[in-house]
Design a protein around this motif. Sequence first.
Motif, mmCIF file in Angstrom:
data_model
loop_
_atom_site.group_PDB
_atom_site.id
_atom_site.type_symbol
_atom_site.label_atom_id
_atom_site.label_comp_id
_atom_site.label_asym_id
_atom_site.label_seq_id
_atom_site.Cartn_x
_atom_site.Cartn_y
_atom_site.Cartn_z
ATOM 1 N N LYS A 9 13.189 -35.130 -21.397
ATOM 2 C CA LYS A 9 13.737 -36.396 -20.889
ATOM 3 C C LYS A 9 12.660 -37.336 -20.361
ATOM 4 C CE LYS A 9 18.199 -34.613 -19.294
ATOM 5 N NZ LYS A 9 19.354 -35.161 -20.023
ATOM 6 N N SER A 10 11.592 -36.763 -19.794
ATOM 7 C CA SER A 10 10.584 -37.610 -19.145
ATOM 8 C C SER A 10 9.429 -37.951 -20.083
ATOM 9 C CB SER A 10 10.019 -36.906 -17.909
ATOM 10 O OG SER A 10 9.306 -35.734 -18.285
ATOM 11 N N LEU A 49 6.475 -41.971 -13.568
ATOM 12 C CA LEU A 49 5.090 -41.511 -13.588
ATOM 13 C C LEU A 49 4.518 -41.566 -15.001
ATOM 14 C CD1 LEU A 49 5.404 -38.531 -11.100
ATOM 15 C CD2 LEU A 49 3.841 -40.472 -10.852
ATOM 16 N N GLN A 50 5.289 -41.133 -15.962
ATOM 17 C CA GLN A 50 4.827 -41.151 -17.346
ATOM 18 C C GLN A 50 4.448 -42.570 -17.752
ATOM 19 O OE1 GLN A 50 6.433 -42.469 -20.410
ATOM 20 N NE2 GLN A 50 4.493 -41.835 -21.322
ATOM 21 N N ARG A 51 5.308 -43.506 -17.437
ATOM 22 C CA ARG A 51 5.048 -44.890 -17.822
ATOM 23 C C ARG A 51 3.830 -45.461 -17.121
ATOM 24 N NH1 ARG A 51 9.014 -49.421 -17.733
ATOM 25 N NH2 ARG A 51 9.483 -48.715 -15.639
ATOM 26 N N SER A 52 3.812 -45.328 -15.798
ATOM 27 C CA SER A 52 2.746 -46.022 -15.077
ATOM 28 C C SER A 52 1.386 -45.357 -15.308
ATOM 29 C CB SER A 52 3.078 -46.133 -13.589
ATOM 30 O OG SER A 52 3.655 -44.959 -13.099
ATOM 31 N N PHE A 57 -2.544 -46.842 -14.431
ATOM 32 C CA PHE A 57 -2.572 -46.681 -12.979
ATOM 33 C C PHE A 57 -3.005 -45.259 -12.637
ATOM 34 C CE2 PHE A 57 0.310 -50.237 -13.594
ATOM 35 C CZ PHE A 57 -0.198 -51.144 -12.672
ATOM 36 N N SER A 58 -3.810 -45.121 -11.583
ATOM 37 C CA SER A 58 -4.245 -43.787 -11.177
ATOM 38 C C SER A 58 -3.083 -43.058 -10.515
ATOM 39 C CB SER A 58 -5.403 -43.876 -10.184
ATOM 40 O OG SER A 58 -4.925 -44.308 -8.925
ATOM 41 N N LEU A 66 5.516 -45.116 -6.232
ATOM 42 C CA LEU A 66 6.677 -44.246 -6.027
ATOM 43 C C LEU A 66 7.213 -44.365 -4.610
ATOM 44 C CD1 LEU A 66 6.168 -40.816 -7.795
ATOM 45 C CD2 LEU A 66 8.031 -42.438 -8.090
ATOM 46 N N SER A 67 6.309 -44.638 -3.676
ATOM 47 C CA SER A 67 6.773 -44.747 -2.285
ATOM 48 C C SER A 67 7.663 -45.984 -2.126
ATOM 49 C CB SER A 67 5.589 -44.795 -1.326
ATOM 50 O OG SER A 67 5.026 -46.083 -1.302
#
Lengths: 132, 132
Positions: A9-10, A49-52, A57-58, A66-67
């Motif tokens: 899915k991710s 996370l996968q996208r960014s 992005f580090s 995410l925060s």
Amino acid sequence: MNIGAVSEKSGLPAKTIRYYEDIGLIRPDRRENGYRDYSMEDVHRLRFLQRSRSLGFSVEECRQLLSLYGDRGRESMEVKAIASGKLQEIERKITELQGLRDTLKHLVANCHGDSRPECPIIDGLSGETSVH
Amino acid sequence: MNIGAVSEKSGLPAKTIRYYEDIGLIRPDRRENGYRDYSMEDVHRLRFLQRSRSLGFSVEECRQLLSLYGDRGRESMEVKAIASGKLQEIERKITELQGLRDTLKHLVANCHGDSRPECPIIDGLSGETSVH
DNA sequence: TTCGCGCTTCCAGTAACTGGAAGGTCAAGC
DNA sequence: GCTTGACCTTCCAGTTACTGGAAGCGCGAA
């Protein structure tokens, strides 16, 4: 949900998902048998996370982003500051990608697929869009 | 041109520039004193590397893209195929960045900078733009 | 000529995974 | 009930792409 399903899915390999848990980006539940049990929220975070990550992005930047996603109770002032900073960076990345795209488009259009050697757009690749 | 000047012009640390030489991405001349001597072409390549790396392309992908830039004598058919493949990837990245930007813009606009906790755009960050 | 900055190589460390071994879990089929 | 195979677990080692630091040479200015 097991890690295999979440991986599908991710778009992230199971290895990477476990790694993200190690460094504290997600906290899935555990079943009695020791298997990780993921929620839809986890899937959302992992997709994000996968996208960014794929956009350059580090991991630490992703943690910040995410925060914004997770900490609803956070001071909105701080949220706004972080988001605004990232926004500028994103706009810059978009502009650079568009420059890269236009150059490549030109390349594809002008090199006709035969063996003619000249491709007069070469300088474009070195990025005058960001020379301002 | 010395490595310090090139570092400034390209936005890459000298360490990274030497590393890119190690892995064969550039081949600067040497002076009698052993110093590297860079041409403007080298600077262009390094600027390009800086940009495409920061946009999430791997070094190997950058090498491919650079081959479009450098090998004018190459079979145009192959050039065209590589460029077309990368173009799709770039278009996808642009779309994803635009999605991320819109979500963050929304976040900045809706979280007024005071301490109101609700930010109703939260699901956007998980990336429905790429769910199709 | 010596100070300081920039250049050199080399080696070790870090970030973010990635692969593989060794072993436990579980649903399906005999 | 047992085995087979896919899926899960941890742990440790390897890879990619840098990054930092030591030790030493080059060179223009005081």
